[in-house]
Design an enzyme around this catalytic site. Structure first.
Site, PDB file in Angstrom:
ATOM      1  CB  SER A   1     -27.174 -45.605 -56.050  1.00 41.17           C
ATOM      2  OG  SER A   1     -25.874 -44.845 -55.817  1.00 41.17           O
TER       3      SER A   1
ATOM      4  CG  ASP B   1     -14.658 -45.642 -60.383  1.00 41.44           C
ATOM      5  OD1 ASP B   1     -14.735 -44.277 -60.410  1.00 41.44           O
ATOM      6  OD2 ASP B   1     -13.920 -46.059 -59.857  1.00 41.44           O
ATOM      7  CB  VAL B   2     -17.573 -40.759 -62.718  1.00 42.42           C
ATOM      8  CG1 VAL B   2     -19.157 -40.981 -63.013  1.00 42.42           C
ATOM      9  CG2 VAL B   2     -17.308 -40.357 -61.348  1.00 42.42           C
TER      10      VAL B   2
ATOM     11  CB  SER C   1     -21.308 -27.740 -53.882  1.00 36.80           C
ATOM     12  OG  SER C   1     -21.191 -27.318 -52.370  1.00 36.80           O
TER      13      SER C   1
ATOM     14  CE1 TYR D   1     -18.547 -32.272 -52.472  1.00 32.94           C
ATOM     15  CE2 TYR D   1     -18.945 -29.956 -51.536  1.00 32.94           C
ATOM     16  CZ  TYR D   1     -19.201 -30.957 -52.204  1.00 32.94           C
ATOM     17  OH  TYR D   1     -20.454 -31.152 -52.389  1.00 32.94           O
TER      18      TYR D   1
END
Ligand SMILES: NC(=O)c1ccc[n+]([C@@H]2O[C@H](COP(=O)([O-])OP(=O)(O)OC[C@H]3O[C@@H](n4cnc5c(N)ncnc54)[C@H](OP(=O)(O)O)[C@@H]3O)[C@@H](O)[C@H]2O)c1
Length: 247
Positions: free
Chosen positions: A14, A63-64, A145, A158
């Site tokens: 999404s 929900d992972v 990332s 992160y």
């Protein structure tokens, strides 16, 4: 791998990048599960758009961070499509916390970011592994990332979660060989997603200024690279940095 007739699960389908990935897969004849955590309307919209491209598409909530929910998604995908050839681990959470501000990097935030980005990826790979092993065929692509390669990005948590994904990519490539490949794409800054909207307004201009190609990263370029990883028979355990030449 021939993609036509394959079935894929895209976590974060999404989201800003996820919907481009779903579209690219559909354009290559792949049935798609658009997986989401909360954005049901958005996920259903993506599934409808993808279905108009002539493939089967389904929006599924999972929900992972919840292994039972992930297993239910995998079971439902198999029931609907009869196979799972491709898993894209794109779901992620971030919140900007400047590196020196350790007070704001609470244990709760650390745990949530690691649970979503790293453990969530593990949960999904673990759940699809038996299916892909039984099929003797599978492609897994993790969206990490540039922050996983250098100490930058929205927060320390992160960056560490994305570094973990890059190593998990190598470890799972070993675990799932020879029939399943596991690769990763490490994008730089992509505009037009909920996650990039969390950054301060001047960030895009800084990225453009400091990159060789003088642009932020194109989401459709990332989706095209993902297709290449899925097609490839000879590449596993790799992470490709796509950052417009910033690093
Ligand atoms: N944007 C960038 O500049 C950038 C740069 C490098 C890497 N990335 C990576 O690219 C990927 C896509 O990011 P994006 O920018 O497209 O972000 P986004 O628009 O915020 O999308 C994030 C997606 O992750 C899903 N998600 C979040 N928590 C989840 C959970 N617990 N379980 C299942 N799904 C969950 C969201 O679903 P709901 O909406 O339903 O919550 C959403 O679909 C991420 O892995 C991100 O780390 C982004």
């Amino acid at each position: 791998m021939e993609l036509r007739g394959c079935a894929a699960i895209v976590t974060g389908g999404s989201g800003g990048l996820g919907q481009r990935i779903c579209r690219a897969l559909a354009l290559n004849g792949v049935d798609v599960v658009v997986s989401y955590a909360e954005s049901e309307a958005k996920a259903k919209g993506v599934a409808e758009e993808v279905a108009r491209l002539g493939v089967r598409a389904l929006a599924l909530k999972a929900d992972v961070t919840d292994p039972a929910a992930v297993q239910a998604m995998v079971d439902r995908t198999q029931a609907e499509f009869g196979r799972i050839d491709i898993l894209v681990n794109d779901a992620a959470f971030n919140k900007e916390v400047p590196y020196p501000d350790l007070d704001s990097l609470t244990h709760e935030l650390w745990n949530h970011i690691l649970a979503t980005n790293l453990t969530g990826t593990f949960n999904c790979i673990k759940a699809v592994a038996p299916v892909m092993r039984a099929q003797k065929r599978g492609r897994i692509v993790n969206i990490s990332s540039g922050a996983g390669l250098l100490p930058r990005g929205s927060s320390i948590a992160y960056a560490v979660s994305k570094a973990g994904m890059i190593h998990l990519t190598k470890c799972m490539a070993v675990a799932l060989a020879p029939h399943v490949t596991v690769n990763s794409i490490a994008p730089g800054f992509m505009e037009g997603t909920r996650m990039s909207a969390n950054w301060n307004k001047g960030h895009a201009a800084t990225v453009v200024e400091r990159s060789l190609l003088k642009r932020t990263v194109d989401k459709d370029d990332v989706a095209e690279q993902l297709i290449t990883f899925c097609r490839s028979e000879s590449v596993t355990g790799q992470t490709l940095l796509m950052d417009s030449g910033r690093v």
